[in-house]
Design a protein around this motif. Structure first.
Motif, short mmCIF file in Angstrom:
data_model
loop_
_atom_site.label_atom_id
_atom_site.label_comp_id
_atom_site.label_asym_id
_atom_site.label_seq_id
_atom_site.Cartn_x
_atom_site.Cartn_y
_atom_site.Cartn_z
N ILE A 2 0.67 -1.14 -0.11
CA ILE A 2 -0.24 0.00 -0.08
C ILE A 2 1.05 1.31 0.07
O ILE A 2 0.77 2.22 -0.69
N MET A 3 1.76 1.26 0.72
CA MET A 3 2.80 2.48 0.89
C MET A 3 3.55 2.58 -0.39
O MET A 3 3.60 3.83 -0.91
N ILE A 4 3.97 1.54 -1.03
CA ILE A 4 4.76 1.47 -2.31
C ILE A 4 3.75 2.40 -3.58
O ILE A 4 4.37 3.04 -4.05
N SER A 5 2.33 1.74 -3.55
CA SER A 5 1.77 2.13 -4.65
C SER A 5 1.01 3.51 -4.16
O SER A 5 0.53 4.16 -5.16
N ALA A 6 0.94 4.07 -2.99
CA ALA A 6 0.31 5.23 -2.49
C ALA A 6 0.60 6.36 -3.55
O ALA A 6 -0.21 7.19 -3.80
N PRO A 7 1.89 6.62 -3.97
CA PRO A 7 2.05 7.86 -4.82
C PRO A 7 1.46 7.74 -5.79
O PRO A 7 1.21 9.04 -6.56
N TYR A 8 0.74 6.98 -6.33
CA TYR A 8 0.05 6.82 -7.79
C TYR A 8 -1.60 6.99 -7.39
O TYR A 8 -2.36 7.00 -8.44
N ALA A 9 -2.14 7.20 -6.10
CA ALA A 9 -3.22 7.37 -5.88
C ALA A 9 -3.64 8.89 -6.51
O ALA A 9 -2.74 9.48 -6.76
N ASP A 10 -5.10 9.03 -6.37
CA ASP A 10 -5.40 9.93 -6.90
C ASP A 10 -5.35 11.55 -6.14
O ASP A 10 -5.14 12.63 -6.42
N ASN A 11 -4.94 11.24 -5.01
CA ASN A 11 -4.90 12.07 -3.99
C ASN A 11 -3.77 11.59 -2.85
O ASN A 11 -3.46 10.45 -2.75
N PRO A 12 -2.79 12.61 -2.19
CA PRO A 12 -1.97 12.03 -1.32
C PRO A 12 -2.62 11.10 -0.19
O PRO A 12 -3.85 11.28 0.01
N VAL A 13 -1.83 10.05 0.39
CA VAL A 13 -2.56 9.19 1.04
C VAL A 13 -2.04 9.23 2.44
O VAL A 13 -0.67 9.40 2.84
N GLU A 14 -2.96 9.13 3.64
CA GLU A 14 -2.54 9.01 4.97
C GLU A 14 -2.75 7.56 5.37
O GLU A 14 -3.74 7.16 5.48
N LEU A 15 -1.63 6.84 5.79
CA LEU A 15 -1.93 5.57 6.02
C LEU A 15 -1.71 5.49 7.69
O LEU A 15 -0.75 5.81 8.22
N ASN A 16 -2.67 5.01 8.42
CA ASN A 16 -2.68 4.77 9.77
C ASN A 16 -2.79 3.16 10.15
O ASN A 16 -3.72 2.53 9.76
N ILE A 39 10.47 9.63 -3.55
CA ILE A 39 9.38 9.95 -2.73
C ILE A 39 9.71 9.85 -1.09
O ILE A 39 10.13 8.91 -0.70
N GLU A 40 9.06 11.06 -0.81
CA GLU A 40 9.56 11.23 0.64
C GLU A 40 8.31 11.12 1.66
O GLU A 40 7.28 11.82 1.40
N VAL A 41 8.35 10.05 2.59
CA VAL A 41 7.08 9.75 3.31
C VAL A 41 7.48 10.52 4.86
O VAL A 41 8.39 10.46 5.11
N GLU A 42 6.58 11.00 4.88
CA GLU A 42 6.32 11.85 6.24
C GLU A 42 5.68 11.08 7.43
O GLU A 42 4.75 10.30 7.43
N GLN A 43 6.67 10.43 8.32
CA GLN A 43 5.99 9.73 9.13
C GLN A 43 5.64 10.96 10.50
O GLN A 43 6.31 11.74 11.13
N VAL A 44 4.51 10.98 10.68
CA VAL A 44 3.83 11.77 11.73
C VAL A 44 3.67 11.23 13.01
O VAL A 44 4.15 11.94 13.90
N ASN A 45 3.69 10.02 13.37
CA ASN A 45 4.02 9.28 14.62
C ASN A 45 4.20 7.86 14.29
O ASN A 45 4.53 7.39 13.30
N LEU A 46 4.28 6.94 15.37
CA LEU A 46 4.80 5.44 15.05
C LEU A 46 3.94 5.09 14.08
O LEU A 46 4.65 4.19 13.24
N ASN A 47 2.65 5.32 14.11
CA ASN A 47 1.88 4.54 13.30
C ASN A 47 1.16 5.31 12.15
O ASN A 47 0.06 4.73 11.40
N THR A 48 1.44 6.53 11.97
CA THR A 48 0.83 7.42 10.89
C THR A 48 1.48 7.91 9.99
O THR A 48 3.13 8.48 10.19
N PHE A 49 1.53 7.50 8.50
CA PHE A 49 2.52 8.05 7.28
C PHE A 49 1.84 8.77 6.52
O PHE A 49 0.56 8.35 5.98
N LYS A 50 2.37 9.82 6.06
CA LYS A 50 1.55 10.59 4.99
C LYS A 50 2.57 10.44 3.68
O LYS A 50 3.77 10.52 3.67
N ILE A 51 1.83 10.11 2.41
CA ILE A 51 2.57 9.88 1.36
C ILE A 51 2.10 10.63 0.26
O ILE A 51 0.83 10.64 -0.14
#
Length: 144
Positions: A2-16, A39-51
């Motif tokens: 999911i993380m690897i394919s997220a940049p190709y989504a229609d919108n930015p992805v927040e993965l929790n 692709i720079e992934v932002e780790q918001v906290n231990l379990n949340t990532f913004k792609i």
């Protein structure tokens, strides 16, 4: 995946992630791999990532390191025989959880010498390894 394919989504992805991630080193390796491909992934906290949305870009050079769980076998053989084994391309710079297996061997009495890109384990000359209690949570493949 999911993380690897997220940049190709229609919108930015927040993965929790819900609950405890079973193998955090694999998440960290994925983030580093994505960064190496632009692709720079932002780790918001231990379990949340913004792609962000984006497209991967091939780096001019890319090195694939050895498999750390497979490397654990010859390192363990050095430990039990009192010999020495050096594994190139697995060192302190590795994000693989199993690359930390050498720390277990060190606690057991082996000499460990690491660079960013290599690990050398020498078993104790007297052939006696110490029993240790170890949390193998980040070394799931070596544990098995």
């Amino acid at each position: 995946s999911i993380m690897i394919s997220a940049p190709y989504a229609d919108n930015p992805v927040e993965l929790n992630l819900i609950g405890k991630a079973v193998s955090r080193p694999f998440i960290n390796m994925t983030i580093q791999l994505m960064k190496q491909f632009g692709i720079e992934v932002e780790q918001v906290n231990l379990n949340t990532f913004k792609i962000p949305k984006g497209k991967y870009k091939n780096p001019s050079e890319f090195t694939i390191e050895s498999d750390a769980s497979s490397a654990s076998y010859p390192l363990a053989m050095a430990a039990i025989t009192g010999g020495s084994v050096t594994v190139d391309s697995i060192g302190t710079g590795s994000f693989q959880g199993d690359s930390k297996f050498c720390t277990v061997l060190e606690k057991m009495g082996c000499e460990v010498v690491q660079t960013e890109n290599s690990t050398k384990v020498t078993g104790p000359k007297d052939g006696i390894l110490k029993a240790v209690e170890v949390d193998m949570d980040s070394m799931t493949d070596t544990f098995m």
